[in-house]
Design a protein around this motif. Structure first.
Motif, PDB file in Angstrom:
ATOM      1  N   GLU A 149       0.856  -1.184   0.000  1.00 45.23           N
ATOM      2  CA  GLU A 149       0.000   0.000   0.000  1.00 45.23           C
ATOM      3  C   GLU A 149       0.895   1.238   0.000  1.00 45.23           C
ATOM      4  O   GLU A 149       1.801   1.353   0.820  1.00 45.23           O
ATOM      5  CB  GLU A 149      -0.897   0.005   1.236  1.00 45.23           C
ATOM      6  CG  GLU A 149      -1.833  -1.202   1.334  1.00 45.23           C
ATOM      7  CD  GLU A 149      -2.937  -1.159   0.301  1.00 45.23           C
ATOM      8  OE1 GLU A 149      -3.188  -0.066  -0.251  1.00 45.23           O
ATOM      9  OE2 GLU A 149      -3.561  -2.214   0.049  1.00 45.23           O
ATOM     10  N   LYS A 190     -21.364  -0.901  -7.575  1.00 41.39           N
ATOM     11  CA  LYS A 190     -20.431   0.172  -7.865  1.00 41.39           C
ATOM     12  C   LYS A 190     -20.360   0.541  -9.344  1.00 41.39           C
ATOM     13  O   LYS A 190     -19.725   1.538  -9.707  1.00 41.39           O
ATOM     14  CB  LYS A 190     -19.021  -0.214  -7.391  1.00 41.39           C
ATOM     15  CG  LYS A 190     -18.902  -0.466  -5.899  1.00 41.39           C
ATOM     16  CD  LYS A 190     -19.100   0.821  -5.108  1.00 41.39           C
ATOM     17  CE  LYS A 190     -18.890   0.603  -3.624  1.00 41.39           C
ATOM     18  NZ  LYS A 190     -19.050   1.854  -2.846  1.00 41.39           N
ATOM     19  N   VAL A 204     -12.957  -0.915 -14.349  1.00 41.53           N
ATOM     20  CA  VAL A 204     -12.565  -1.285 -12.986  1.00 41.53           C
ATOM     21  C   VAL A 204     -12.601  -2.804 -12.850  1.00 41.53           C
ATOM     22  O   VAL A 204     -13.478  -3.467 -13.407  1.00 41.53           O
ATOM     23  CB  VAL A 204     -13.484  -0.628 -11.927  1.00 41.53           C
ATOM     24  CG1 VAL A 204     -14.932  -0.982 -12.164  1.00 41.53           C
ATOM     25  CG2 VAL A 204     -13.066  -1.033 -10.513  1.00 41.53           C
ATOM     26  N   PHE A 216     -12.456  -5.835  -9.898  1.00 38.73           N
ATOM     27  CA  PHE A 216     -12.576  -6.120  -8.478  1.00 38.73           C
ATOM     28  C   PHE A 216     -11.918  -7.453  -8.153  1.00 38.73           C
ATOM     29  O   PHE A 216     -11.812  -8.344  -8.998  1.00 38.73           O
ATOM     30  CB  PHE A 216     -14.055  -6.181  -8.069  1.00 38.73           C
ATOM     31  CG  PHE A 216     -14.827  -4.920  -8.318  1.00 38.73           C
ATOM     32  CD1 PHE A 216     -14.873  -3.915  -7.369  1.00 38.73           C
ATOM     33  CD2 PHE A 216     -15.522  -4.740  -9.515  1.00 38.73           C
ATOM     34  CE1 PHE A 216     -15.594  -2.752  -7.590  1.00 38.73           C
ATOM     35  CE2 PHE A 216     -16.248  -3.582  -9.745  1.00 38.73           C
ATOM     36  CZ  PHE A 216     -16.276  -2.576  -8.788  1.00 38.73           C
ATOM     37  N   GLU A 229     -10.235  -9.667  -1.106  1.00 38.91           N
ATOM     38  CA  GLU A 229      -9.041  -9.633  -0.274  1.00 38.91           C
ATOM     39  C   GLU A 229      -8.578 -11.059  -0.012  1.00 38.91           C
ATOM     40  O   GLU A 229      -9.404 -11.951   0.170  1.00 38.91           O
ATOM     41  CB  GLU A 229      -9.368  -8.927   1.037  1.00 38.91           C
ATOM     42  CG  GLU A 229      -8.195  -8.688   1.946  1.00 38.91           C
ATOM     43  CD  GLU A 229      -8.623  -7.967   3.207  1.00 38.91           C
ATOM     44  OE1 GLU A 229      -7.871  -7.107   3.677  1.00 38.91           O
ATOM     45  OE2 GLU A 229      -9.733  -8.263   3.719  1.00 38.91           O
ATOM     46  N   ARG A 268      -2.832  -4.542  -8.688  1.00 36.27           N
ATOM     47  CA  ARG A 268      -2.762  -3.226  -8.067  1.00 36.27           C
ATOM     48  C   ARG A 268      -1.697  -2.355  -8.742  1.00 36.27           C
ATOM     49  O   ARG A 268      -1.873  -1.143  -8.894  1.00 36.27           O
ATOM     50  CB  ARG A 268      -2.452  -3.375  -6.578  1.00 36.27           C
ATOM     51  CG  ARG A 268      -2.416  -2.057  -5.814  1.00 36.27           C
ATOM     52  CD  ARG A 268      -2.076  -2.284  -4.351  1.00 36.27           C
ATOM     53  NE  ARG A 268      -3.144  -2.939  -3.634  1.00 36.27           N
ATOM     54  CZ  ARG A 268      -3.124  -4.222  -3.235  1.00 36.27           C
ATOM     55  NH1 ARG A 268      -2.072  -4.969  -3.486  1.00 36.27           N
ATOM     56  NH2 ARG A 268      -4.127  -4.748  -2.584  1.00 36.27           N
ATOM     57  N   LYS A 307      -9.091   0.835 -13.089  1.00 38.03           N
ATOM     58  CA  LYS A 307      -9.010   0.938 -11.636  1.00 38.03           C
ATOM     59  C   LYS A 307      -9.043  -0.460 -11.024  1.00 38.03           C
ATOM     60  O   LYS A 307      -9.678  -1.372 -11.548  1.00 38.03           O
ATOM     61  CB  LYS A 307     -10.184   1.760 -11.108  1.00 38.03           C
ATOM     62  CG  LYS A 307     -10.197   1.962  -9.607  1.00 38.03           C
ATOM     63  CD  LYS A 307     -11.424   2.766  -9.177  1.00 38.03           C
ATOM     64  CE  LYS A 307     -11.494   2.895  -7.671  1.00 38.03           C
ATOM     65  NZ  LYS A 307     -12.721   3.617  -7.231  1.00 38.03           N
ATOM     66  N   GLU A 314      -9.845  -2.508  -7.371  1.00 39.86           N
ATOM     67  CA  GLU A 314     -10.419  -2.370  -6.036  1.00 39.86           C
ATOM     68  C   GLU A 314     -10.484  -3.729  -5.350  1.00 39.86           C
ATOM     69  O   GLU A 314     -11.028  -4.694  -5.901  1.00 39.86           O
ATOM     70  CB  GLU A 314     -11.811  -1.748  -6.102  1.00 39.86           C
ATOM     71  CG  GLU A 314     -12.420  -1.503  -4.735  1.00 39.86           C
ATOM     72  CD  GLU A 314     -13.702  -0.690  -4.781  1.00 39.86           C
ATOM     73  OE1 GLU A 314     -14.396  -0.630  -3.747  1.00 39.86           O
ATOM     74  OE2 GLU A 314     -14.011  -0.138  -5.849  1.00 39.86           O
ATOM     75  N   ILE A 345     -11.942  -6.026  -2.348  1.00 39.07           N
ATOM     76  CA  ILE A 345     -13.138  -6.094  -1.516  1.00 39.07           C
ATOM     77  C   ILE A 345     -12.845  -6.985  -0.310  1.00 39.07           C
ATOM     78  O   ILE A 345     -12.406  -8.131  -0.474  1.00 39.07           O
ATOM     79  CB  ILE A 345     -14.325  -6.681  -2.304  1.00 39.07           C
ATOM     80  CG1 ILE A 345     -14.541  -5.905  -3.606  1.00 39.07           C
ATOM     81  CG2 ILE A 345     -15.587  -6.679  -1.446  1.00 39.07           C
ATOM     82  CD1 ILE A 345     -15.554  -6.548  -4.532  1.00 39.07           C
TER      83      ILE A 345
END
Length: 457
Positions: A77, A292, A377, A379, A382, A397, A406, A408, A410
């Motif tokens: 991150e 989303k 995007v 998804f 995690e 990422r 993008k 993301e 979850i």
């Protein structure tokens, strides 16, 4: 081809031709064979921008992932990025991954607990000076980032006047200093000691100019940072050569025009699932993702290397999401998480303690598949349990935003204090514990499992 190949360097070093190299490397206990391996030149190719891109490469000392040399210790991150563009010195020829300028700088940043990553955009090709503007324009540089460009490169075709934060930083490595031998040859290729010296100078400069303070406070106005809008959904400008004048102002004007248009794009999402079998966890990911975006594509891994056959898995996904609007369930084909693009995925149990490189699969998705469907995007759930899947998420990422997609993550749905996983379902099936299975799968999956495996209690 401007550096010694492994065999040539090894042969010459054996004959004692590189006395300065021997002296420099003696300080860190590298023998002749090590020195040869440290100077190996990985294979490369020219991409659509005319930039020599380094191919994925793995060795004891030199490793390339996503076209960049590995910077060790990068945070997963991060809030800001330091981009390093230059030739062989920035690439770190003659040093292992952990001792390049970029890795040395990354360690210093980690020590002060800053969420800043350092990316090695170095290239060993001498023509890098002619390619700098192309390299620069293909990087996903964000406001607040900083770009270090080696002295002989300059900005060349980049309009320096359009970047008021451009500054020159001269580093003095004249003796006396306490770094020992810092050069390996008369071309000023550096030893790990020299790389550490440069990293120290960079770090001190950034600290003195308050780069580590929140960029939103406006402190970076006096720094050599390059502030650009994100390169989101921008086509390859090489296709415009015969249409628009090839000067920096016109290209920048086109870029800004296209960026303005992207606000009108309809958000389209995607998620790739194996669903072995489909659980309430998968259902939760689909519910979140479709909330989303305007439309969601769910790709089900088609490769038949799972406990449950593909035909059953995709049918369970269709049944389990049939009530969700604007969802299309598709097979992944042979170009998304397949033996062709990401074979390690199907050997996960044997690779949990290994570093893997899923970049080819991610880049193919970003370059070809996402544009075909207008996907903006992607998804992913995690991943607290599976190291291979976690590395795949890390690759997405890093890579997807470079192509305007993008990414993301979850958070996973939990049951009984544990994340819901298909592997838990398979384990419960071994004991036919359908009471527990019913708590973590959809009704349609539960009916399928009862019919297929039965309850013999």
């Amino acid at each position: 081809k401007n550096h010694y190949t492994y065999n040539r360097f090894y042969s010459a070093a054996k004959q004692g031709s590189f006395l300065s190299s021997k002296s420099a490397y003696d300080e860190i206990n590298f023998d002749v064979k090590d020195v040869a391996q440290l100077n190996v030149v990985p294979p490369s190719h020219f991409d659509g921008y005319g930039v020599r891109t380094i191919d994925t490469f793995t060795s004891e000392y030199v490793n390339i992932i996503d076209g960049h040399r590995v910077t060790t210790g990068q945070p997963i991150e991060y809030e800001r990025t330091i981009w390093c563009i230059g030739g062989c010195i920035y690439f770190g020829i003659g040093s292992d991954d952990s001792r390049t300028i970029e890795s040395c700088l990354q360690r210093k940043l980690t020590k002060i607990e800053k969420k800043i990553r350092v990316v090695n955009c170095g290239n060993f090709d001498a023509s890098v000076r002619e390619m700098t503007s192309s390299i620069f324009n293909t990087l996903p540089i964000q406001s607040g980032d900083i770009v270090f460009i080696y002295k002989y490169v300059g900005f060349l075709n980049i309009n320096r006047h359009s970047h008021p934060n451009y500054r020159r930083l001269q580093i003095d490595l004249q003796r006396p200093h306490g770094y020992g031998e810092i050069y390996t040859d008369i071309q000023c290729h550096m030893t790990p000691n020299g790389n550490r010296a440069v990293a120290d100078k960079w770090f001190d400069y950034l600290a003195q100019n308050e780069f580590f303070i929140n960029p939103n406070e406006g402190i970076t106005d006096n720094l050599p940072s390059i502030e650009l809008l994100p390169m989101y959904g921008i086509p390859d400008f090489t296709s415009c050569c015969s249409i628009i004048p090839q000067n920096p102002k016109t290209i920048n004007d086109l870029r800004e025009f296209l960026l303005d248009l992207t606000v009108y794009r309809v958000p389209i999402g995607s998620i790739v699932m194996n669903c072995n079998p489909f659980t309430l966890g998968h259902r939760y990911l689909a519910e979140y993702a479709v909330s989303k975006v305007k439309h969601l594509f769910i790709f089900v891994v088609e490769e038949d290397k799972s406990v449950f056959p593909f035909a059953d898995r995709i049918e369970l996904v269709k049944q389990g999401t049939s009530d969700l609007e604007n969802v299309t369930v598709l097979p992944s084909g042979k170009f998304i998480i397949s033996s062709l693009t990401f074979s390690d995925y199907f050997n996960k149990s044997e690779l949990q303690d290994r570093t893997i490189d899923p970049s080819q699969d991610v880049e193919l998705f970003a370059k070809e598949i996402a544009p075909a469907l207008g996907i903006t995007v992607r998804f992913a759930g995690e991943e607290p349990l599976d190291n291979v899947t976690r590395q795949y998420n890390d690759a997405m990422r890093k890579i997807l935003p470079q192509y305007g997609v993008k990414f993301e993550v979850i958070p996973r749905k939990e049951s009984g204090g544990e994340v819901i996983s298909a592997s838990k379902v398979r384990k419960l099936l071994e004991t036919k514990d359908f009471d527990e299975i019913a708590k973590i799968v959809t009704e349609t999956t539960f009916a399928y499992l009862k019919e297929k495996f039965g309850d013999e209690r």
